[in-house]
Design a protein around this motif. Structure first.
Motif, short mmCIF file in Angstrom:
data_model
loop_
_atom_site.label_atom_id
_atom_site.label_comp_id
_atom_site.label_asym_id
_atom_site.label_seq_id
_atom_site.Cartn_x
_atom_site.Cartn_y
_atom_site.Cartn_z
N SER A 198 8.58 25.16 25.88
CA SER A 198 8.59 26.33 26.76
C SER A 198 7.77 27.47 26.17
O SER A 198 6.98 28.13 26.86
N THR A 200 3.93 26.53 26.13
CA THR A 200 3.28 26.48 27.45
C THR A 200 3.50 27.75 28.26
O THR A 200 2.91 27.91 29.33
N LYS A 201 4.40 28.63 27.75
CA LYS A 201 4.74 29.87 28.46
C LYS A 201 5.29 29.59 29.86
O LYS A 201 5.07 30.34 30.80
N GLU A 202 6.00 28.47 29.95
CA GLU A 202 6.64 28.08 31.20
C GLU A 202 7.92 27.34 30.85
O GLU A 202 7.91 26.40 30.05
N LYS A 203 9.03 27.74 31.44
CA LYS A 203 10.33 27.17 31.10
C LYS A 203 10.37 25.67 31.31
O LYS A 203 9.96 25.15 32.36
N ASP A 238 9.57 19.13 37.26
CA ASP A 238 8.15 19.22 37.61
C ASP A 238 7.20 18.64 36.58
O ASP A 238 6.06 18.32 36.91
N ARG A 239 7.64 18.53 35.33
CA ARG A 239 6.69 18.17 34.28
C ARG A 239 7.22 17.08 33.36
O ARG A 239 8.42 16.85 33.28
#
Length: 285
Positions: A10, A13-16, A40-41
């Motif tokens: 997190s 990538t600066k995304e939870k 999503d990932r």
């Protein structure tokens, strides 16, 4: 551990990212591998004992340097470190499958091999070949580098493991320089462990991974592609058109693959010792 790794992903990538599912993956003999999945990932994660964190750090730096050349597709490293009692490396998930474009692999590998170093042969730090230390001390002379940090080092490890050969080391080492008469390789960026298990395709696009990166004679990569069954003939024809090989490659590839055969003996033992002895006899004829 998985929550710690998810938190590091997190942050990187600066995304939870939260782990909703873990899918164990097979195929490796050194590390454990898993696909971490949220809504999503996906991320590919390898783990080992915490003491192996330096191995993953070197792999991440190597992957990033190869990625930055923008010559051939590489799984981009995301983060690495220690979580719980394990070292880990997380990287981009690439879905393999679809057609296999061996011509494109050859051309892209040749493009990566055109990346050179002004510091000579070696790399900025030590890494591993499998789990064996790989010494990358910068050296201006390729033959000296190969004798000391590749062939000589593996022979030392093999003898500690019980390897014996009727041909003395001095005779083996003396057989090497004649293979390089009228041939002076440039220090190319090489994958270092380029067998079929470290190559895949994503809808036709070639991907290489699990590197043992250093700057060396590009022939080492071509030689290893031939060691365990070989690639399709189209690959070699396309590579030679893109970046023609010296005629002496046919003799040197046996020397280069001795490094990997000895390493397999050091890692797994068994019949690799006999194969190494036969290869040494072939080189010294």
């Amino acid at each position: 551990m998985w929550a710690e790794i998810a938190e590091q992903i997190s942050q990187a990538t600066k995304e939870k990212f939260s782990v909703e599912h873990r899918q164990p993956l097979g195929g490796g003999s050194i590390n454990q591998a898993v696909c971490l999945i949220d809504r999503d990932r996906k991320f590919f994660v390898k783990t080992n004992a915490a003491a192996k964190v330096a191995m993953f750090e070197a792999e991440a730096i190597g992957l990033q340097q190869m990625y930055d050349t923008q010559t051939i597709r590489i799984p981009r490293p995301i983060c690495w470190g220690v979580a719980g009692n394990s070292a880990y490396i997380a990287m981009e998930w690439i879905a393999f499958g679809g057609q296999q474009d061996w011509d494109l692999l050859a051309r892209k590998l040749a493009a990566m091999h055109r990346i050179t170093s002004t510091q000579g042969f070696g790399w900025q730090q030590q890494n591993t070949i499998g789990s064996t230390p790989q010494i990358n001390t910068w050296t201006s002379d390729w033959v000296a580098f190969w004798l000391e940090h590749r062939l000589g080092y593996q022979l030392q490890l093999a003898k500690r493991r019980g390897f014996s050969c009727r041909i003395p080391d001095r005779q083996i080492f003396d057989a090497v320089p004649p293979l390089f008469e009228n041939y002076q390789p440039q220090p190319s960026m090489v994958h270092g462990d380029l067998w079929g298990g470290n190559v895949a395709f994503a809808q036709g696009e070639p991907v290489i991974f699990d590197p043992a990166l250093y700057f060396g004679d590009r022939e080492v990569d071509l030689a290893m592609t031939e060691l365990f069954g070989g690639f399709p003939s189209q690959f070699y024809q396309s590579y030679d058109r893109a970046f023609p090989l010296d005629a002496g490659y046919k003799q040197r590839k046996t020397l280069y693959n001795l490094y990997h055969i000895l390493n397999h003996f050091n890692l797994f033992g068994g019949g690799y010792g006999q194969q190494a002895s036969q290869t040494i006899e072939q080189i010294c004829r």
